[in-house]
Scaffold this motif. Structure first.
Motif, PDB file in Angstrom:
ATOM      1  N   GLU A   1      46.278 -11.842  39.549  1.00  0.00           N
ATOM      2  CA  GLU A   1      46.880 -12.928  38.766  1.00  0.00           C
ATOM      3  C   GLU A   1      46.340 -12.976  37.343  1.00  0.00           C
ATOM      4  O   GLU A   1      45.968 -14.032  36.819  1.00  0.00           O
ATOM      5  N   VAL A   2      46.298 -11.808  36.709  1.00  0.00           N
ATOM      6  CA  VAL A   2      45.933 -11.692  35.299  1.00  0.00           C
ATOM      7  C   VAL A   2      46.966 -10.783  34.635  1.00  0.00           C
ATOM      8  O   VAL A   2      47.824 -10.205  35.304  1.00  0.00           O
ATOM      9  N   SER A   3      46.873 -10.635  33.326  1.00  0.00           N
ATOM     10  CA  SER A   3      47.846  -9.812  32.617  1.00  0.00           C
ATOM     11  C   SER A   3      47.546  -8.329  32.787  1.00  0.00           C
ATOM     12  O   SER A   3      46.409  -7.933  33.045  1.00  0.00           O
ATOM     13  N   ALA A   4      48.579  -7.524  32.619  1.00  0.00           N
ATOM     14  CA  ALA A   4      48.399  -6.079  32.683  1.00  0.00           C
ATOM     15  C   ALA A   4      47.471  -5.605  31.576  1.00  0.00           C
ATOM     16  O   ALA A   4      46.686  -4.665  31.768  1.00  0.00           O
ATOM     17  N   ALA A   5      47.524  -6.250  30.414  1.00  0.00           N
ATOM     18  CA  ALA A   5      46.638  -5.872  29.308  1.00  0.00           C
ATOM     19  C   ALA A   5      45.176  -6.085  29.676  1.00  0.00           C
ATOM     20  O   ALA A   5      44.302  -5.281  29.325  1.00  0.00           O
TER      21      ALA A   5
END
Length: 259
Positions: free
Chosen positions: A30-34
């Protein structure tokens, strides 16, 4: 989720799966791909993984997490197991402790036992683990014997012929083994053959052998065998262990303690 917690989660997933995809891992955590890309890049710089196009793979064929990244995995289970193991050890005994997160918790449980607060010595501990020796050396009532050898960065364990030389000169009441795998058929095992050799010698020098292993390590096998199951007297594990697994070990002649 903090960066340290995220890195630990990433490394645990990598151990389980061998390969991770950026987008899938980002969704799972649940975090960004970046963010995941940056994490992979930083961990690759530390040689904890290998970057691939769109993801990462485990670093090397026999990938193993350094101890500092494993200390929080199944922490409550390991602490319960450690307390149960400590309760099986008597004052005045000579105890061998291998390296590992669970045996480190055993050392900590012994350090706070009231009946071991004094004595000459209250307990003799023989270990090839530098971190365990460091934690217990400040307890003057404990006699600490450290093997020689070459230190492994992953586990803080001393291995090699120098360690062999010390262990061949002593006898132990009990050896407590931390393992990465324990199976009725294949026995107790470690990832590294040098660690397995030292652990095997500790078993041979002891009157009885205790394996301290959380339930995730049972029914599994690993590269380097330490000893057969019949060489172990007691298995201490956690309450998530399957009844069928307990039955198999008991039928093999082991006492199973569920913490």
């Amino acid at each position: 989720m903090s960066r340290d917690a995220r890195w630990q989660a990433l490394l645990e997933l990598l151990v389980e799966r061998g390969r991770l995809d950026v987008d899938e891992t980002a969704a799972e955590l649940e975090v960004s791909a970046a963010t995941i890309r940056r994490d992979f890049d930083r961990l690759a710089e530390q040689q904890m993984l290998l970057r691939t196009r769109g993801g990462a793979v485990a670093h090397g064929v026999s990938y193993e997490l350094p101890l500092r990244y494993k200390t929080a995995r199944r922490a409550s289970e390991k602490q319960r197991i450690a307390q149960a193991v400590a309760d099986l050890l008597a004052a005045g005994e000579a105890v061998g402790l291998t390296g590992g997160t669970t045996t480190t918790e055993v050392a900590r449980a012994l350090a706070v036992r009231g009946d071991l607060a004094s004595g000459s010595p209250a307990l003799t501990v023989v270990t090839n683990a530098l971190n365990i020796a460091g934690e217990l050396a400040v307890r003057p009532q404990f006699k600490i014997v450290v093997t020689g050898g070459v230190a492994r960065a992953q586990s803080y364990e001393l291995v090699g012929p120098l360690a062999d030389g010390v262990l061949e000169q002593i006898t132990l009441d009990v050896a407590v083994l931390g393992v990465v795998a324990f199976d009725v058929t294949h026995g107790a095992a470690a990832h590294d053959e040098a660690e397995a050799a030292i652990n095997r010698l500790l078993c041979e020098r002891a009157e009885r052998v205790i394996v301290a292993a959380d339930s995730s390590k049972l029914g599994r096998r690993a590269f380097a065998r330490i000893c057969p199951a019949e060489s172990v007297d007691t298995l201490v594990t956690d309450s998530a262990v399957a009844p069928e697994t307990v039955r198999r070990f008991e039928e093999a002649g082991l006492r199973v303690v569920v913490a």
